[in-house]
Design an enzyme around this catalytic site. Sequence first.
Site, PDB file in Angstrom:
ATOM      1  N   ASP A   1      39.042  33.358  54.382  1.00 34.61           N
ATOM      2  CA  ASP A   1      40.304  34.093  54.449  1.00 34.61           C
ATOM      3  C   ASP A   1      41.222  33.503  55.512  1.00 34.61           C
ATOM      4  OD1 ASP A   1      42.286  36.043  54.552  1.00 34.61           O
ATOM      5  OD2 ASP A   1      41.036  37.474  55.663  1.00 34.61           O
TER       6      ASP A   1
ATOM      7  N   GLU B   1      31.460  32.161  29.081  1.00 40.23           N
ATOM      8  CA  GLU B   1      30.663  33.284  29.592  1.00 40.23           C
ATOM      9  C   GLU B   1      30.295  34.127  28.381  1.00 40.23           C
ATOM     10  OE1 GLU B   1      30.612  37.318  32.212  1.00 40.23           O
ATOM     11  OE2 GLU B   1      32.207  36.827  30.827  1.00 40.23           O
TER      12      GLU B   1
ATOM     13  N   ASP C   1      41.339  33.621  50.334  1.00 39.29           N
ATOM     14  CA  ASP C   1      42.534  33.084  49.675  1.00 39.29           C
ATOM     15  C   ASP C   1      42.393  31.570  49.443  1.00 39.29           C
ATOM     16  OD1 ASP C   1      42.952  32.134  52.313  1.00 39.29           O
ATOM     17  OD2 ASP C   1      44.040  33.978  52.816  1.00 39.29           O
TER      18      ASP C   1
ATOM     19  N   ASP D   1      43.841  38.810  56.249  1.00 38.11           N
ATOM     20  CA  ASP D   1      44.040  40.189  55.768  1.00 38.11           C
ATOM     21  C   ASP D   1      42.743  40.832  55.260  1.00 38.11           C
ATOM     22  OD1 ASP D   1      43.611  38.807  53.448  1.00 38.11           O
ATOM     23  OD2 ASP D   1      45.429  39.488  52.420  1.00 38.11           O
TER      24      ASP D   1
ATOM     25  N   ASP E   1      36.098  33.697  30.299  1.00 37.05           N
ATOM     26  CA  ASP E   1      35.579  35.048  30.521  1.00 37.05           C
ATOM     27  C   ASP E   1      35.330  35.759  29.186  1.00 37.05           C
ATOM     28  OD1 ASP E   1      35.157  37.129  32.619  1.00 37.05           O
ATOM     29  OD2 ASP E   1      36.750  38.169  31.559  1.00 37.05           O
TER      30      ASP E   1
HETATM   31  C1  GLC Z   1      33.331  39.061  33.001  1.00 36.60           C
HETATM   32  C2  GLC Z   1      33.474  38.860  34.480  1.00 36.60           C
HETATM   33  C3  GLC Z   1      33.367  40.195  35.141  1.00 36.60           C
HETATM   34  C4  GLC Z   1      34.488  41.071  34.634  1.00 36.60           C
HETATM   35  C5  GLC Z   1      34.451  41.163  33.119  1.00 36.60           C
HETATM   36  C6  GLC Z   1      35.717  41.735  32.593  1.00 36.60           C
HETATM   37  O1  GLC Z   1      32.089  39.506  32.676  1.00 36.60           O
HETATM   38  O2  GLC Z   1      32.525  37.959  34.929  1.00 36.60           O
HETATM   39  O3  GLC Z   1      33.408  40.105  36.531  1.00 36.60           O
HETATM   40  O4  GLC Z   1      34.370  42.359  35.175  1.00 36.60           O
HETATM   41  O5  GLC Z   1      34.323  39.896  32.538  1.00 36.60           O
HETATM   42  O6  GLC Z   1      36.753  40.797  32.707  1.00 36.60           O
END
Ligand code: GLC
Length: 552
Positions: A30, A277, A38, A34, A216
Amino acid sequence: MAQLEQIAAPGSEWWRSAVIYQIYPRSFADASGDGIGDLPGITSRLDSLKDLGIDAIWLSPFMTSPQHDAGYDVADYRDVDPLFGTLADFDEMLAQAHARGIRVIVDLVPNHSSDQHPWFQEALKAGPGSPERARYVFRDGRGKNGELPPNNWESVFGGGMWERVVEADGTPGQWYLHIFDATQPDFDWTNEEVKEEFRSILRFWLDRGVDGFRVDVAHGMVKEAGLPDYAPVADADSMGGNDEDVPYWGQDGVHDIYRDWHQLLAEYDGDRALCGEAWLPTLKQTALWVRPDEMHQTFNFPYLMTAWDAKALGDVIRESLDEFGKVGAPSTWVLSNHDTVRHTTRLAATRLPHGEGIGPKTPNKPAPEISLARGRAATTLMLALPGSAYLYQGEELGLPEAMEIPDEFRQDPTWFRTEGKRYGRDGCRVPLPWEADAPAFGFNDTGLSWLPQPAEWAEYARDAESSDPTSTLALYKELLAARREHGFGNGSLIWEDAGKDAVAFRRGDVHVVANLGTKPLPLPAGATVILKSQPFDGDALPVDTAVWYTTA
Ligand code: GLC
């Protein structure tokens, strides 16, 4: 990019063998002070990652967001949230990473936006049947007056998967779908405008020079036509559920989207990559995400979810190499991320349904010593496997899950939507300790921290571990250097038999064995240990320990 080319073995794409380090920006470093990490903070600490020996970093989202799900609720896909800095800070971070030979992958969140995204705000205003609503999944409710949700789906974060809106005239109106929080409305991926918008977003970041995307919820973007009712198995182990046939996970339609993106990335130089993912219950299904014209990598969640059991671990490694091998993709390996209990703790815990987490009232918490030994042994085994490996920030320090976060600090929507029944994921998201004797352990210089850091984390601070040859940091550095030296990211392995309590294989001249049993395991006569997950004397491998050795 001249420096980067030296990283990959000649003739092979970098992502096939890369070790990719996940940065969770709000908890890494950071610079502004704050209490939230970042981009300038990341830039300032890149030398420590270079020193660690990783090939690439993946950054969890830093785009404009109201932060209802720690940035996985994006309101502007083409800008940096002021919490994390500016686009100029991003460009600087990228340039500095590349100058050190580190590739950079960013997180792309295409399943849903924030409810503050201009498109969702327009959809609310425009009303039923409008092209604006068609970008999301709006439906009329069931019941006499539409007062019941369109189906019975349950949000991953708890509660229902639908939220009812108030129409412009003040009357209760349609419902919209949100797999996650109500502030994260799902896009409709059958909509052409959505497809075109994301092509443009991909180009925006590719043009800036990113090396790829972590995608994601890559298993959730397409829903079964007709949105049929479905009740999930209670306490699902993963975010993909325990069933193979869930109407909002793993639908065939997602694959066309990735084929399209694959071609788009191929227009760019430098082997840009997509990593999905995709939480799916089997490896056979998971491998469909990495067929030659789709994503390049996908996370190996069946491996991550495997308990500390020799048979189960050997089986999942075999099956991974087999299933990914069939489609010509590298297997990936991952033990920790920002959604799961840190593996240094998890591998000593009993079963943990997805998002449950560990908190002050959890019974029988794992003992830290067993956890750390298992965590180090698991990584020692993992980094000898062929394919690409993901590390999550802090695991190189051996950080355990933060299990005592007081309720008033919790931020994960899971905690709120289940009314405290599930602790959620905050325990793996606590800001990193850099210096034992500094405010906030050197996370910044003000002492602020968005989640409290446990006092005992002083002993895990990077500066303390840097001067200790037996530290977890020293082990990770040794492992990464040796993995590179031996070229273990590429090639194949030969299985060896070291008894039912061990996982054992050979990579060229190097034998790798982990003892998951309850008794020390004799090493062969003449074994010369080149690397061990924890110090030990004698010629028997202690329990919860792994070694790399050669024989004369
Ligand atoms: C994925 C991310 C997770 C998030 C979810 C919704 O699983 O890794 O952190 O909450 O998607 O976007």
